[in-house]
Scaffold this active site. Sequence first.
Site, PDB file in Angstrom:
ATOM      1  N   LYS A 116       0.677  -1.340   0.078  1.00 28.79           N
ATOM      2  CA  LYS A 116       0.093   0.035   0.001  1.00 28.79           C
ATOM      3  C   LYS A 116       0.951   1.293  -0.072  1.00 28.79           C
ATOM      4  O   LYS A 116       0.300   2.281  -0.668  1.00 28.79           O
ATOM      5  CB  LYS A 116      -0.967   0.235   1.173  1.00 28.79           C
ATOM      6  CG  LYS A 116      -1.972  -0.956   0.892  1.00 28.79           C
ATOM      7  CD  LYS A 116      -2.715  -1.342   2.440  1.00 28.79           C
ATOM      8  CE  LYS A 116      -3.716  -0.313   2.592  1.00 28.79           C
ATOM      9  NZ  LYS A 116      -4.733  -0.743   3.832  1.00 28.79           N
ATOM     10  N   GLU A 200      -0.522   8.121   7.981  1.00 28.96           N
ATOM     11  CA  GLU A 200      -1.482   8.897   7.277  1.00 28.96           C
ATOM     12  C   GLU A 200      -2.025   9.625   8.295  1.00 28.96           C
ATOM     13  O   GLU A 200      -2.333   9.592   9.422  1.00 28.96           O
ATOM     14  CB  GLU A 200      -2.585   7.976   6.350  1.00 28.96           C
ATOM     15  CG  GLU A 200      -2.030   7.529   5.103  1.00 28.96           C
ATOM     16  CD  GLU A 200      -3.070   6.677   4.596  1.00 28.96           C
ATOM     17  OE1 GLU A 200      -4.385   6.622   4.875  1.00 28.96           O
ATOM     18  OE2 GLU A 200      -2.675   6.362   3.237  1.00 28.96           O
ATOM     19  N   ARG A 292      -8.929  -6.840  -7.221  1.00 27.15           N
ATOM     20  CA  ARG A 292      -9.718  -7.906  -7.509  1.00 27.15           C
ATOM     21  C   ARG A 292     -11.237  -7.607  -7.533  1.00 27.15           C
ATOM     22  O   ARG A 292     -11.695  -6.350  -7.627  1.00 27.15           O
ATOM     23  CB  ARG A 292      -9.566  -8.768  -6.208  1.00 27.15           C
ATOM     24  CG  ARG A 292      -9.951  -7.918  -5.062  1.00 27.15           C
ATOM     25  CD  ARG A 292      -9.936  -8.737  -3.686  1.00 27.15           C
ATOM     26  NE  ARG A 292      -9.977  -7.973  -2.581  1.00 27.15           N
ATOM     27  CZ  ARG A 292     -10.909  -7.405  -1.983  1.00 27.15           C
ATOM     28  NH1 ARG A 292     -12.242  -7.545  -2.499  1.00 27.15           N
ATOM     29  NH2 ARG A 292     -10.511  -6.472  -1.119  1.00 27.15           N
TER      30      ARG A 292
HETATM   31  P1  ADP Z   1     -14.297  -5.720   0.297  1.00 31.26           P
HETATM   32  O1  ADP Z   1     -15.415  -5.830   1.123  1.00 31.26           O
HETATM   33  O2  ADP Z   1     -14.318  -4.253  -0.257  1.00 31.26           O
HETATM   34  O3  ADP Z   1     -14.494  -6.633  -1.029  1.00 31.26           O
HETATM   35  P2  ADP Z   1     -12.645  -6.830   2.173  1.00 31.26           P
HETATM   36  O4  ADP Z   1     -11.262  -6.353   2.528  1.00 31.26           O
HETATM   37  O5  ADP Z   1     -13.817  -6.705   3.107  1.00 31.26           O
HETATM   38  O6  ADP Z   1     -12.966  -6.077   0.842  1.00 31.26           O
HETATM   39  O7  ADP Z   1     -12.430  -8.241   1.685  1.00 31.26           O
HETATM   40  C1  ADP Z   1     -13.327  -9.125   1.111  1.00 31.26           C
HETATM   41  C2  ADP Z   1     -13.273 -10.494   1.774  1.00 31.26           C
HETATM   42  O8  ADP Z   1     -12.031 -10.911   1.815  1.00 31.26           O
HETATM   43  C3  ADP Z   1     -13.923 -10.188   3.084  1.00 31.26           C
HETATM   44  O9  ADP Z   1     -14.801 -11.133   3.174  1.00 31.26           O
HETATM   45  C4  ADP Z   1     -12.712 -10.366   4.176  1.00 31.26           C
HETATM   46  O10 ADP Z   1     -13.225 -11.305   5.204  1.00 31.26           O
HETATM   47  C5  ADP Z   1     -11.788 -11.362   3.258  1.00 31.26           C
HETATM   48  N1  ADP Z   1     -10.467 -10.533   3.582  1.00 31.26           N
HETATM   49  C6  ADP Z   1      -9.658  -9.464   3.105  1.00 31.26           C
HETATM   50  N2  ADP Z   1      -8.647  -9.431   3.397  1.00 31.26           N
HETATM   51  C7  ADP Z   1      -8.456 -10.410   4.411  1.00 31.26           C
HETATM   52  C8  ADP Z   1      -7.345 -10.850   4.952  1.00 31.26           C
HETATM   53  N3  ADP Z   1      -6.293 -10.084   5.055  1.00 31.26           N
HETATM   54  N4  ADP Z   1      -7.299 -11.866   5.806  1.00 31.26           N
HETATM   55  C9  ADP Z   1      -8.508 -12.662   5.846  1.00 31.26           C
HETATM   56  N5  ADP Z   1      -9.645 -12.391   5.106  1.00 31.26           N
HETATM   57  C10 ADP Z   1      -9.517 -11.293   4.502  1.00 31.26           C
HETATM   58  P1  ADP Z   2      -7.844  -2.251   3.824  1.00 40.19           P
HETATM   59  O1  ADP Z   2      -6.797  -2.491   3.140  1.00 40.19           O
HETATM   60  O2  ADP Z   2      -7.900  -2.855   5.220  1.00 40.19           O
HETATM   61  O3  ADP Z   2      -9.151  -2.188   3.493  1.00 40.19           O
HETATM   62  P2  ADP Z   2      -7.896   0.652   3.816  1.00 40.19           P
HETATM   63  O4  ADP Z   2      -6.740   1.772   3.655  1.00 40.19           O
HETATM   64  O5  ADP Z   2      -8.795   0.544   2.724  1.00 40.19           O
HETATM   65  O6  ADP Z   2      -7.552  -0.694   4.174  1.00 40.19           O
HETATM   66  O7  ADP Z   2      -8.760   1.408   5.006  1.00 40.19           O
HETATM   67  C1  ADP Z   2      -9.707   0.704   5.651  1.00 40.19           C
HETATM   68  C2  ADP Z   2     -10.957   1.742   5.973  1.00 40.19           C
HETATM   69  O8  ADP Z   2     -10.228   2.535   7.347  1.00 40.19           O
HETATM   70  C3  ADP Z   2     -11.350   2.749   5.109  1.00 40.19           C
HETATM   71  O9  ADP Z   2     -12.279   2.349   4.346  1.00 40.19           O
HETATM   72  C4  ADP Z   2     -11.727   4.011   5.906  1.00 40.19           C
HETATM   73  O10 ADP Z   2     -12.999   3.898   6.532  1.00 40.19           O
HETATM   74  C5  ADP Z   2     -10.686   3.610   6.760  1.00 40.19           C
HETATM   75  N1  ADP Z   2      -9.311   4.726   6.581  1.00 40.19           N
HETATM   76  C6  ADP Z   2      -8.384   4.323   6.075  1.00 40.19           C
HETATM   77  N2  ADP Z   2      -7.305   5.293   5.917  1.00 40.19           N
HETATM   78  C7  ADP Z   2      -8.059   6.413   6.456  1.00 40.19           C
HETATM   79  C8  ADP Z   2      -7.582   7.697   6.804  1.00 40.19           C
HETATM   80  N3  ADP Z   2      -6.249   8.072   6.459  1.00 40.19           N
HETATM   81  N4  ADP Z   2      -8.156   8.588   7.470  1.00 40.19           N
HETATM   82  C9  ADP Z   2      -9.636   8.149   7.834  1.00 40.19           C
HETATM   83  N5  ADP Z   2     -10.040   6.902   7.604  1.00 40.19           N
HETATM   84  C10 ADP Z   2      -9.169   5.922   6.775  1.00 40.19           C
END
Ligand code: ADP
Ligand code: ADP
Length: 460
Positions: A116, A200, A292
């Site tokens: 990231k 951040e 994805r």
């Molecule tokens: P989104 O909902 O935006 O598609 P998520 O980060 O919630 O993305 O991931 C999608 C699915 O993958 C979810 O069901 C979550 O439980 C699983 N997932 C995502 N990241 C991980 C992780 N690091 N370890 C285990 N499960 C994960």
């Molecule tokens: P992941 O890979 O676990 O999805 P993200 O970087 O997408 O991680 O962050 C997950 C959530 O955390 C975001 O959807 C947002 O709600 C919150 N978030 C992430 N970065 C920030 C930020 N800089 N300030 C405020 N909220 C944040």
Amino acid sequence: MFKKIMIANRGEIAMRIIRCCQEMGIDTVLAVSEEDRDSLPAQFATETVCIGPARAAESYLNQPALITAAKASGCEAVHPGYGFLSENADFAQAVSENGLTYIGPSADMIRGMGDKQSARALMKKHGVPVVPGSDGILKDAAEARKVAEKVGYPVLVKATAGGGGRGMRTAFDSSEIEDAYREAQAEAEAAFGNGDLYLEKLIVHPHHIEVQILGDQNGHIVHLGERDCSMQRRNQKLIEEAPADILTKQQRADLCRAAVRAAKAVRYVSAGTVEFVLDHEGNFYFIEMNTRIQVEHSVTEMVTGIDLVKEQIRIASGQDLSFRQSDVKLRGHAIECRINAEDPARNFAPCPGPVPFVHMPGGFGVRVESALFSGCRISPYYDSMAAKIIVQAPGRLDAIRKMRMALEEMTVEGVTTNINFLYLLMFHHDYMLGNFDTSFLGTHTERILKWDRESRGKKK
Ligand code: ADP
Ligand code: ADP
Ligand code: MG
């Protein structure tokens, strides 16, 4: 076009991919764990092959077993779904090195975006706004403190390998920075085997807004509009909608243009999502790109009429996108609720178990994606998400009304679910008015649980 593909996943997304393949005349081989031999997708796939025991580490994450099975069963391609190996660059690489097509972006693209912090640096270079923060990986907690002082508290310490809302901690002032650093590092180390962190500025009470991208192998990149996924519990999405009503026309155009610029920067191929946070002044900042298909892709399909999984498969087979940017027209409003087998009253603890009876809602503008059936079992080994209800209607309030009806109709016996919790949310005044951001569920959950107890009390 492919004749046979392997699905390296389970549950509702496996069903989603199987149905799409059936429509396209493609045979499917479903990789199942011992636990999932009798699952709904196992009954619908053309073939199933057992790839290991229940534990995901030994089955759905077992790369050699998956690749051997794909080759032995004569598959030409592998669809990873979401979660599991869907953002694992080594898996994508192994798939291609074994002469199979990976239905998704190249290993290099996954690697580039999966880190990231490097994605952030790349976006910055290409003029996509990023959240103010560190340049590169933090050396130690002392550096975190220095950067935090420069950008100003509150800050968020984040794992560069993070996903699923894990590996991030907030610090509201300098007394919290060391703990935030230590805890984020420990969690990231345990969850991803990589404790590298970046920092951040914490955008206070933002909206999470993301843009759906599709790119083909001939360099065409389009966006399919945005989704508002601010209804999150502990950084995990619960309700998603499209479009994001908070945006003005100009903001929407700027945001989608920035997302396309981000995708073009990496010559992105396949379905992907560029995630942003939007602050209260209307500024938006890139946070990450998911390489994805996402859980919430369905709301975009409902408002665009475009089948994202079909496009993914077509793109992987070398075909051009089946439409141009100017063909993308948004219609109405779509909302998705994630139905989880969990108990809101017990801190949302997972509630696996046998499900003797289910009834799914239906009707005009109601779509259910699920692998549940009467007599199935929700496994304790995997994610607790059991179904998604997606509704589409002319306007947001119509969609909310339709979602209430659908939630009221849905019946899952035997296990506790969050259906009632979601139902009450659909009556929350602020949610209805669009007064919500990523802090909504953190603030209102207790109150909603109280309503829930009261409403149950009255019924008895
Ligand atoms: P989104 O909902 O935006 O598609 P998520 O980060 O919630 O993305 O991931 C999608 C699915 O993958 C979810 O069901 C979550 O439980 C699983 N997932 C995502 N990241 C991980 C992780 N690091 N370890 C285990 N499960 C994960
Ligand atoms: P992941 O890979 O676990 O999805 P993200 O970087 O997408 O991680 O962050 C997950 C959530 O955390 C975001 O959807 C947002 O709600 C919150 N978030 C992430 N970065 C920030 C930020 N800089 N300030 C405020 N909220 C944040
Ligand atoms: Mg994210």
